[in-house]
Design an enzyme around this catalytic site. Structure first.
Site, PDB file in Angstrom:
ATOM      1  N   THR A  73       1.015  -0.752   0.310  1.00  0.00           N
ATOM      2  CA  THR A  73       0.257  -0.048  -0.195  1.00  0.00           C
ATOM      3  C   THR A  73       1.151   1.888   0.110  1.00  0.00           C
ATOM      4  O   THR A  73       0.738   1.644  -0.672  1.00  0.00           O
ATOM      5  CB  THR A  73      -0.929   0.112   1.082  1.00  0.00           C
ATOM      6  OG1 THR A  73      -1.479  -1.395   0.831  1.00  0.00           O
ATOM      7  CG2 THR A  73      -1.592   1.245   1.125  1.00  0.00           C
ATOM      8  N   GLN A 180       1.447  -9.435  -5.791  1.00  0.00           N
ATOM      9  CA  GLN A 180       0.544 -10.845  -5.861  1.00  0.00           C
ATOM     10  C   GLN A 180       1.506 -11.566  -6.479  1.00  0.00           C
ATOM     11  O   GLN A 180       1.959 -13.204  -5.974  1.00  0.00           O
ATOM     12  CB  GLN A 180      -0.716 -10.941  -6.544  1.00  0.00           C
ATOM     13  CG  GLN A 180      -1.668 -10.251  -5.729  1.00  0.00           C
ATOM     14  CD  GLN A 180      -2.319 -11.113  -4.916  1.00  0.00           C
ATOM     15  OE1 GLN A 180      -2.017 -12.106  -4.906  1.00  0.00           O
ATOM     16  NE2 GLN A 180      -2.813 -10.562  -3.767  1.00  0.00           N
ATOM     17  N   SER A 200       5.127  -7.334  -1.056  1.00  0.00           N
ATOM     18  CA  SER A 200       4.436  -7.175   0.123  1.00  0.00           C
ATOM     19  C   SER A 200       5.125  -8.545   1.052  1.00  0.00           C
ATOM     20  O   SER A 200       4.998  -9.365   0.222  1.00  0.00           O
ATOM     21  CB  SER A 200       3.186  -6.777   0.026  1.00  0.00           C
ATOM     22  OG  SER A 200       2.822  -6.675   1.306  1.00  0.00           O
ATOM     23  N   HIS A 202       3.975  -9.434   3.294  1.00  0.00           N
ATOM     24  CA  HIS A 202       3.169 -10.304   3.730  1.00  0.00           C
ATOM     25  C   HIS A 202       1.733 -11.645   2.638  1.00  0.00           C
ATOM     26  O   HIS A 202       1.474 -12.269   3.092  1.00  0.00           O
ATOM     27  CB  HIS A 202       2.005 -10.312   5.235  1.00  0.00           C
ATOM     28  CG  HIS A 202       1.476  -8.809   4.998  1.00  0.00           C
ATOM     29  ND1 HIS A 202      -0.317  -9.516   4.607  1.00  0.00           N
ATOM     30  CD2 HIS A 202       1.463  -7.663   3.655  1.00  0.00           C
ATOM     31  CE1 HIS A 202      -0.755  -8.793   3.506  1.00  0.00           C
ATOM     32  NE2 HIS A 202      -0.192  -7.589   3.490  1.00  0.00           N
ATOM     33  N   THR A 238      12.594   5.220  11.937  1.00  0.00           N
ATOM     34  CA  THR A 238      13.242   4.354  11.751  1.00  0.00           C
ATOM     35  C   THR A 238      13.058   3.030  11.382  1.00  0.00           C
ATOM     36  O   THR A 238      11.634   2.775  11.310  1.00  0.00           O
ATOM     37  CB  THR A 238      13.269   4.263  13.385  1.00  0.00           C
ATOM     38  OG1 THR A 238      13.735   5.994  14.045  1.00  0.00           O
ATOM     39  CG2 THR A 238      14.077   3.340  14.221  1.00  0.00           C
ATOM     40  N   CYS A 332     -18.179  -7.100   2.677  1.00  0.00           N
ATOM     41  CA  CYS A 332     -18.794  -5.882   2.910  1.00  0.00           C
ATOM     42  C   CYS A 332     -18.227  -4.519   3.027  1.00  0.00           C
ATOM     43  O   CYS A 332     -17.311  -4.643   4.329  1.00  0.00           O
ATOM     44  CB  CYS A 332     -19.407  -6.493   4.418  1.00  0.00           C
ATOM     45  SG  CYS A 332     -20.663  -5.470   4.857  1.00  0.00           S
TER      46      CYS A 332
HETATM   47  C1  LIG Z   1      -1.987  -7.050  -1.181  1.00  0.00           C
HETATM   48  C2  LIG Z   1      -2.120  -6.184  -2.047  1.00  0.00           C
HETATM   49  C3  LIG Z   1      -1.619  -4.376  -1.966  1.00  0.00           C
HETATM   50  C4  LIG Z   1      -1.260  -4.354  -0.618  1.00  0.00           C
HETATM   51  O1  LIG Z   1      -0.396  -4.709  -0.002  1.00  0.00           O
HETATM   52  P1  LIG Z   1      -0.046  -3.927   1.367  1.00  0.00           P
HETATM   53  O2  LIG Z   1       1.314  -4.630   1.886  1.00  0.00           O
HETATM   54  O3  LIG Z   1      -1.196  -4.944   2.671  1.00  0.00           O
HETATM   55  O4  LIG Z   1       0.098  -2.637   2.071  1.00  0.00           O
HETATM   56  C5  LIG Z   1      -1.821  -3.949  -2.608  1.00  0.00           C
HETATM   57  N1  LIG Z   1      -2.351  -4.248  -4.142  1.00  0.00           N
HETATM   58  C6  LIG Z   1      -2.180  -5.846  -4.531  1.00  0.00           C
HETATM   59  C7  LIG Z   1      -2.452  -6.401  -5.693  1.00  0.00           C
HETATM   60  C8  LIG Z   1      -2.053  -6.723  -2.700  1.00  0.00           C
HETATM   61  O5  LIG Z   1      -2.803  -7.914  -3.237  1.00  0.00           O
END
Ligand SMILES: *Cc1c(COP(=O)(O)O)cnc(C)c1O
Length: 411
Positions: A73, A180, A200, A202, A238, A332
């Protein structure tokens, strides 16, 4: 109760135990800030530089061009706002598409309110952006193109190499959101030909709150966060040292097993698609059949709400049944059941957009779990359809000409 089956990995993944073990020392004995010069600080500094190298290796980048952020994000917001601001002197026009993630669409909207012009291209029925349409949309004042590498909801992989060629020829900066794809399919930013790439941790078994923006050398971008010299003064604050270490470890693990794992998941994905198509009626596969993430399955199921399917699967009533966690494109959002803008961008009629489910796999997913999940899905859908006020009833009533409103609802 048996173990739950988690198949909502496009939303987030479980942190790999090895990743977690790598992170813990940086909360405890090595908790120093990498900005300080004493030994504790330089331990942390070394750790983040190793993570930078591993993150760079995952996407074929130079480690000097990796900037750590809090996730995709932030990377996406930064890419959009930072490039727009840095290139304002050349023009104020940006190209993207209607099926983007909100972390792209919202910053674009923000700029639009401040006088920027934004062209949001349509996607086809499979969710693909047409490179020729990108080319046609480029104007003299276009400074940025942003296209997602693969869609988080429907899994369609975009022709980013082709779009990169067009962007380069026209000297337009090109950002790719790879949230992704990084860690799931082979990515080489040099081959992709883009200028910025978001990822990202996670989304590939790393911790939440850690990510990166790759910025090709020479690309102009202003900082989003100011007030510190971190990340070459481009991203103040930081460092999230444990998170960054976790990102690096996750990148290393993902890279080691990328091709095998992506093949394994593609097999399970295609098994699920095949089983759903052979065992259920009045359904539609959303997203491109082959240009697709290895871990993504998305179907519209006519006559019922995606949210009902999702909730029924997560709270099974039968004794001993396993909860199955999936997601829906009719989540939702702010208290209303709105079909997702992505499904609407495919041109789906409202009933199909409402009844969508996404099954997204991880390295924990097995063929046995997939079998269980598909069976549970078919059973839940049959039960919900039997209670549905619209499924198949509208058609009958249309035939008998009794109720115009139901005819509309089912058309
Ligand atoms: C998960 C995702 C995000 C957001 O990533 P975060 O690390 O959770 O902020 C943005 N774009 C896509 C395509 C995602 O799958």
């Amino acid at each position: 109760m048996d173990k739950a089956i988690f198949m909502d990995n496009a939303a987030t993944t479980r942190t790999d135990p090895e990743v977690l073990s790598a992170m813990i020392p940086y909360y405890q004995e090595s908790f120093g800030s990498p900005a300080t010069l004493y030994a504790l600080g330089s331990e942390a500094k070394q750790a983040i530089e190793l993570a930078r190298q591993r993150t760079a290796d995952l996407i074929g980048a130079d480690q000097k061009e990796i900037f750590f952020t809090s996730g995709a994000t932030e990377s996406n917001n930064w890419a959009i706002r930072g490039v727009a601001e840095a290139r304002e002197d050349k023009g104020r026009h940006i190209i993207s598409n209607q099926a983007e993630h909100h972390s792209i669409l919202m910053p674009l909207k923000h700029l639009q309110k401040r006088g920027w012009e934004v062209t949001l291209l349509p996607v086809d029925a499979d969710g693909l952006v047409d490179p020729a349409a990108v080319k046609a949309a480029i104007r003299d004042d276009t400074v940025l193109i942003s296209i997602v590498h693969a869609n988080h909801e429907i899994g369609t992989i975009q022709p980013v190499e082709e779009i990169a060629g067009i962007a380069r020829e026209k000297q337009v900066t090109f950002h790719v959101n790879g949230a992704q794809t990084a860690g799931h399919v082979p990515v080489d930013v040099a081959r992709l030909g883009c200028d910025l790439f978001s990822l990202s941790a996670h989304k590939f078994y790393g911790p939440k709150g850690a990510g990166a923006l790759w910025v090709r050398r020479g690309v102009r971008i202003t900082p989003l966060l100011m007030g510190g010299a971190q990340e070459k003064k481009r991203r103040a604050g930081t460092h999230n040292v444990p998170g960054i270490v976790g990102l690096g470890k996750a990148a290393e693990l993902a890279r080691g097993n990328l091709e095998n794992e992506s093949r394994r998941l593609t097999d399970i994905r295609d098994y699920i698609i095949g089983r759903i198509e052979s065992s259920m009626e009045d359904i539609r596969l959303n997203g491109h059949r082959s240009r697709r993430l290895p871990n993504n399955v998305n179907f519209s199921i006519e006559g019922i709400e995606g949210e009902s399917i999702m909730l029924s699967l997560s709270y099974p009533t039968a004794k001993g049944a396993r909860p199955v966690y999936i997601s829906t494109g009719s989540a939702c959002v702010s208290g209303t059941l709105e079909p997702s803008h992505i499904l609407l961008a495919l041109g789906l009629p409202a009933e199909l957009a409402h009844g969508s489910v996404r099954i997204s796999l991880s390295k924990e997913s097995t063929r046995e779990d997939a079998e269980y999940a598909v069976k549970a899905l078919a059973e839940v859908c049959e039960r919900l359809r039997a209670m549905s006020p619209i499924y198949k009833r509208g058609a009958k009533q249309c035939a008998s000409g009794s109720d115009g409103r139901d005819c509309e609802a089912a058309s």
